[in-house]
Design an enzyme around this catalytic site. Structure first.
Site, PDB file in Angstrom:
ATOM      1  N   THR A  40       0.823  -1.217   0.000  1.00  0.00           N
ATOM      2  CA  THR A  40       0.000   0.000   0.000  1.00  0.00           C
ATOM      3  C   THR A  40       0.859   1.270   0.000  1.00  0.00           C
ATOM      4  O   THR A  40       2.001   1.252   0.470  1.00  0.00           O
ATOM      5  CB  THR A  40      -0.887  -0.002   1.273  1.00  0.00           C
ATOM      6  OG1 THR A  40      -1.452   1.291   1.471  1.00  0.00           O
ATOM      7  CG2 THR A  40      -0.079  -0.346   2.532  1.00  0.00           C
ATOM      8  N   ASP A  41       0.275   2.362  -0.479  1.00  0.00           N
ATOM      9  CA  ASP A  41       0.982   3.651  -0.427  1.00  0.00           C
ATOM     10  C   ASP A  41       1.078   4.169   1.011  1.00  0.00           C
ATOM     11  O   ASP A  41       1.848   5.090   1.291  1.00  0.00           O
ATOM     12  CB  ASP A  41       0.293   4.693  -1.329  1.00  0.00           C
ATOM     13  CG  ASP A  41      -1.146   4.995  -0.951  1.00  0.00           C
ATOM     14  OD1 ASP A  41      -1.693   4.327  -0.048  1.00  0.00           O
ATOM     15  OD2 ASP A  41      -1.741   5.908  -1.561  1.00  0.00           O
ATOM     16  N   GLU A  42       0.308   3.569   1.929  1.00  0.00           N
ATOM     17  CA  GLU A  42       0.283   4.085   3.302  1.00  0.00           C
ATOM     18  C   GLU A  42       1.622   3.908   4.019  1.00  0.00           C
ATOM     19  O   GLU A  42       1.882   4.554   5.028  1.00  0.00           O
ATOM     20  CB  GLU A  42      -0.875   3.453   4.087  1.00  0.00           C
ATOM     21  CG  GLU A  42      -2.199   3.713   3.390  1.00  0.00           C
ATOM     22  CD  GLU A  42      -3.449   3.343   4.185  1.00  0.00           C
ATOM     23  OE1 GLU A  42      -3.388   3.319   5.417  1.00  0.00           O
ATOM     24  OE2 GLU A  42      -4.478   3.104   3.541  1.00  0.00           O
ATOM     25  N   TYR A  64      -1.552  -0.636  10.954  1.00  0.00           N
ATOM     26  CA  TYR A  64      -1.723  -1.298   9.652  1.00  0.00           C
ATOM     27  C   TYR A  64      -0.541  -1.003   8.744  1.00  0.00           C
ATOM     28  O   TYR A  64       0.107  -1.915   8.219  1.00  0.00           O
ATOM     29  CB  TYR A  64      -3.035  -0.827   8.996  1.00  0.00           C
ATOM     30  CG  TYR A  64      -3.101  -1.114   7.505  1.00  0.00           C
ATOM     31  CD1 TYR A  64      -3.111  -2.426   7.021  1.00  0.00           C
ATOM     32  CD2 TYR A  64      -3.154  -0.069   6.566  1.00  0.00           C
ATOM     33  CE1 TYR A  64      -3.161  -2.696   5.654  1.00  0.00           C
ATOM     34  CE2 TYR A  64      -3.207  -0.332   5.198  1.00  0.00           C
ATOM     35  CZ  TYR A  64      -3.213  -1.640   4.747  1.00  0.00           C
ATOM     36  OH  TYR A  64      -3.252  -1.903   3.395  1.00  0.00           O
ATOM     37  N   LYS A 122       2.440  -3.434   7.225  1.00  0.00           N
ATOM     38  CA  LYS A 122       2.674  -3.599   5.782  1.00  0.00           C
ATOM     39  C   LYS A 122       4.111  -3.192   5.446  1.00  0.00           C
ATOM     40  O   LYS A 122       4.782  -3.845   4.643  1.00  0.00           O
ATOM     41  CB  LYS A 122       1.685  -2.756   4.958  1.00  0.00           C
ATOM     42  CG  LYS A 122       0.247  -3.219   4.978  1.00  0.00           C
ATOM     43  CD  LYS A 122       0.023  -4.602   4.373  1.00  0.00           C
ATOM     44  CE  LYS A 122       0.192  -4.641   2.867  1.00  0.00           C
ATOM     45  NZ  LYS A 122      -0.199  -5.980   2.316  1.00  0.00           N
TER      46      LYS A 122
END
Ligand code: NAD
Ligand code: TYD
Length: 380
Positions: free
Chosen positions: A137-139, A186, A190
């Site tokens: 993810t970009d997060e 989260y 990741k």
């Protein structure tokens, strides 16, 4: 039949995974596709009803943390590719229960990597023709500022380094070389899994690829995420809990465009590379919510915008990232990928799908989810 490739897709009963499984099963009848999913609250085999009887498809209910089961399955199916999507994926849940996120996202990824390593290293050809593709993810990159040139109201049109048009709230974008700065449990989990994947390349020579994608939307997304939750609530005239002032910005990509990118990168991406995948499509939450309200109202024959009084500002999410924006020019440049759907078109298709699939929504929102949802918003 002898299959040309044998690929494990993890998390194939979830939102993005089900689109990836469907695409691969239909497009590649000469590939064997093995969907490995634990069927948590977010996994639902109803997402794959239309392809479940295909001869090149197999579903295996298993936990990716179960190393012995993963190794045995790779040996049994002579797996030469892994497309890894299984994860705990909802930020709000990670704030309540970080351990589950560390377990599945970090240890689960490590268990898969180690199983693939032991199996592939046991073969005479070793890593030749193999691929471990990790979906992230970009997060992991943290949050961007909202900036804009003097005198220009956001969203302003700017240019990504590819020269493509981008509706943006700032001049900075996440690039493949952006620093990892995760803020939520989260994204921290990741990020850790991304590091493990790259470490398996650097240490053992495993042919890995990592992609980091922006927010996805479309059919089969579990209705705890913004878009399906709000469509369902507008339909039933339930309050729309907007975190903070609704000023946060996300870059939205239609899920089938992500699945297409995954197909392309799995086949043509360069080993050990990272590719960012984004929609060139930034929206402030509150503006997106108004589009959702207008679309649902119109499609249900209500006065457009009549349901705006459902908007309910609630306490902000802890550590709420302000802005995500992806520069996916590397993927455009190297592999010629770009989003195929305009956002207006994608939203219309998505709203129609949820309005036409109330049975799916009722099915997935029964039981455990209801309990979680009740505790989540108690006191707000
Ligand atoms: P999802 O929550 O809809 O689906 C996750 C799936 O993984 C479910 O089917 C669940 O049953 C399965 N799963 C969970 N724990 C498991 C375990 N221990 N063993 C086996 N299966 C397990 O998630 P999603 O939104 O489809 O996201 C898929 C992947 O894409 C995730 O890795 C996520 O980080 C990443 N991603 C998602 C988005 C997004 O906007 N949804 C954006 C970028 C990246
Ligand atoms: P979400 O769909 O949870 O994705 P992510 O947190 O991974 O970006 O949330 C999208 C945005 O919408 C995010 O800024 C949080 C906000 N949001 C709300 O305002 N209310 C809600 O009920 C939810 C679920 C999200």
């Amino acid at each position: 039949m002898a299959y040309k490739r044998s690929i494990i897709v993890t998390g194939g009963a979830g939102f993005i995974g089900s689109h990836v499984v469907r695409l691969f099963v239909e497009k590649y009848p000469d590939y064997r596709i093995i969907n490995v999913d634990k069927l948590t609250y977010a996994g639902n085999l109803a997402n794959l009803k239309d392809i479940e009887d295909r001869p090149n498809y197999r579903f295996v209910k298993a936990d990716i943390c179960d190393f012995d089961a993963m190794l045995a399955l790779m040996q049994e199916e002579q797996v030469d590719g892994v497309i890894h999507l299984a994860a705990e994926s909802h930020v709000d849940r990670s704030i309540k229960d970080p351990f589950t996120f560390a377990k599945t996202n970090v240890l689960g990824t490590l268990s898969l990597l180690q199983a693939a390593r032991l199996y592939w290293e046991s073969l005479p050809e070793k890593y030749e023709g193999k691929r471990f593709y990790h979906i992230s993810t970009d997060e992991v990159y943290g949050a961007l500022e909202m900036t804009r040139p003097e005198g220009v109201e956001p969203p302003f049109s700017t240019k990504a380094s590819s020269g493509s048009h981008h509706l943006a709230y700032g001049e900075e974008f996440f690039r493949e070389d952006s620093k990892y700065q995760p803020h939520s449990p989260y994204s921290a989990a990741k990020a850790s899994s991304d590091h493990f994947v790259r470490a398996f390349h650097d240490t053992y020579g495993m042919p890995v690829i990592v992609t980091n994608c922006s927010n996805n939307y479309g059919p089969y997304q579990f209705p705890e995420k913004l878009i399906p939750l709000f469509i369902n609530n507008i339909r039933h005239r339930k309050p729309l809990p907007v975190y903070g002032r609704g000023e946060n910005v996300r870059d939205w990509l239609y899920v089938e465009d992500h699945a297409r990118a995954i197909d392309l990168i799995f086949h043509e991406g360069r080993v050990a590379e990272t590719y960012n995948i984004g929609g060139f499509n930034e929206w402030k939450n509150i503006d997106l919510i108004r589009v959702l309200i207008a679309t649902v109202d119109r499609l249900l024959g209500r006065l457009e915008g009549a349901d705006e009084d459902l908007i309910t500002y609630v306490a902000d999410r802890a550590g709420h990232d302000l802005r995500y924006a992806i520069d996916s020019s590397k993927l455009q440049r190297e592999l010629g990928w770009e989003p195929s759907l305009q956002f207006e078109e994608g939203i219309e298709k998505t709203v129609r799908w949820y309005l036409d699939h109330q049975d799916w929504l009722d099915n997935v929102t029964s039981g455990d989810y209801q309990k979680y949802y009740e505790t989540m918003y108690t006191g707000r």
